[in-house]
Scaffold this active site. Structure first.
Site, PDB file in Angstrom:
ATOM      1  N   GLU A   1       0.804  -1.226   0.000  1.00 25.19           N
ATOM      2  CA  GLU A   1       0.000   0.000   0.000  1.00 25.19           C
ATOM      3  C   GLU A   1       0.837   1.276   0.000  1.00 25.19           C
ATOM      4  O   GLU A   1       0.367   2.333   0.435  1.00 25.19           O
ATOM      5  CB  GLU A   1      -0.976   0.009   1.177  1.00 25.19           C
ATOM      6  CG  GLU A   1      -1.922  -1.181   1.192  1.00 25.19           C
ATOM      7  CD  GLU A   1      -2.785  -1.203   2.433  1.00 25.19           C
ATOM      8  OE1 GLU A   1      -3.581  -0.265   2.611  1.00 25.19           O
ATOM      9  OE2 GLU A   1      -2.647  -2.161   3.225  1.00 25.19           O
ATOM     10  N   ALA A   2       2.090   1.196  -0.442  1.00 24.55           N
ATOM     11  CA  ALA A   2       3.009   2.334  -0.519  1.00 24.55           C
ATOM     12  C   ALA A   2       3.448   2.849   0.839  1.00 24.55           C
ATOM     13  O   ALA A   2       4.064   3.916   0.932  1.00 24.55           O
ATOM     14  CB  ALA A   2       2.428   3.482  -1.352  1.00 24.55           C
TER      15      ALA A   2
END
Length: 346
Positions: free
Chosen positions: A321-322
């Site tokens: 999810e970065a």
């Protein structure tokens, strides 16, 4: 839809070597000695070379792009994340309550979510999130092609168009992340196929699986690798057989960012797997990327080694999810400011 990968590869240029040399001289003038700030200097030199020009500007408009998808291999119970997790996390991110959304707000980086293959109803998310959805989840890569004919090309094109949209809107730094349960399994298949690693060597504990789940996951990857190896010579076919819509989209995104001379912070093992496929298309493209961090996945370490990318951080973040890329962004910003804002004493 036909995509000429050779034509795209030919458009990727090298970063600016003159800017690299300029920044080296600047840093020596600022510090009075070479390598006084260690790895920060390496980051500053890299960013100056990809930004190009006679001066270096601070990072002013970072953007996060998350490609969200579900994977058919989740049905084999290879992840601790249960059915519906991806859709719930998309909604949490849109609401600003997920870890990714929280960290992105802290560093001032807007988040764009692209629902490329989430297993959810067509109206589960706002139209701007789901308008590019290819399908509801990929097929299990150990027994079937992840995507139907033409879907890999379509997802690849969506990734390229997403990169163009972000760059045209003014982004000067893009953070790429994946969002989806069981994504580490196709990621391991792609990395294993592209690096020659076998199933047991390429996988770790993913989202935190136990021994029984690890054994199931290993068997799934072993079978999937048998299907991947015959199509190694065709990157688009490999994405369709062994990746999924999110991997195809991330590969197209990364390649287009390289063509558009825009730097990208990679995140988890899924983004690294996509980067390996993009490297297979264009060997110059990794010059435009930076590894934000490294996860505990063995395949991630191998992929970054093959890409010749040294991670900025190693906080053992597993989740994707970065989040890891977002944690690395302030470090990169500090490094760039050594050049953009710090000047030699008169």
């Amino acid at each position: 839809m036909t995509i000429d990968l050779d034509s795209l590869a030919a458009q990727v240029e090298r970063p600016d070597d003159d800017a690299r040399a300029r920044v080296r001289e600047h840093l020596i003038a600022v510090t009075g000695a070479p390598n006084a700030y260690g790895r920060l200097e390496d980051l500053a030199i890299w960013f100056a070379s990809v930004q190009g020009g006679k001066t270096t500007a601070p990072i002013g408009a970072p953007r996060v792009v998350l490609f969200a998808a579900d994977h058919g291999v989740a049905a084999h119970d290879v992840s601790v994340r249960r059915p519906g997790w991806t859709a719930r996390e998309v909604l949490a991110t849109l609401d600003g309550t997920s870890a990714a959304a929280t960290f992105a707000a802290t560093v001032g980086a807007p988040v764009r979510i692209v629902d490329i293959a989430v297993d959810a109803e067509p109206d589960a998310f706002p139209e701007h999130v789901s308008r590019d959805r290819i399908r509801r989840a990929s097929a299990p890569v150990d027994t079937a092609d992840a995507l139907a004919p033409g879907e890999a090309e379509r997802a690849f094109g969506i990734g390229m168009a997403t990169a163009d949209a972000e760059i045209d809107s003014g982004a000067d730094m893009l953070l790429l992340g994946s969002l989806g349960a069981a994504a580490t399994t196709p990621a391991a298949v792609l990395i294993g196929a592209l690096t020659g690693m076998d199933a047991a060597a390429v996988i770790g504990r993913g989202s935190g699986i136990d021994d029984a789940t690890w054994i199931r996951k290993c068997a799934t990857i072993r079978d999937a690798l048998r299907r991947a190896r015959p199509v190694l010579g065709d990157p688009m076919r490999l994405l369709g057989v062994s990746g999924g819509a999110d991997f195809a989209a991330m590969t197209g995104f990364l390649l287009q960012c390289s063509i558009r001379r825009t730097p990208v912070l990679l995140d988890d093992v899924a983004t690294a797997a996509s980067a390996l496929v993009a490297q297979r298309i264009s060997y110059r493209s990794p010059d435009w990327w930076l590894a934000g961090h490294v996860t505990p996945e063995p395949g991630h370490v191998k992929a970054l080694d093959r890409l010749a990318l040294e991670p900025v951080l190693d906080y053992r973040v597993r989740g994707g999810e970065a989040v890891g890329a977002l944690l690395a962004l302030p470090v990169l910003r500090a490094a760039v400011d050594l050049v953009a804002r710090v000047h030699p004493a008169p």
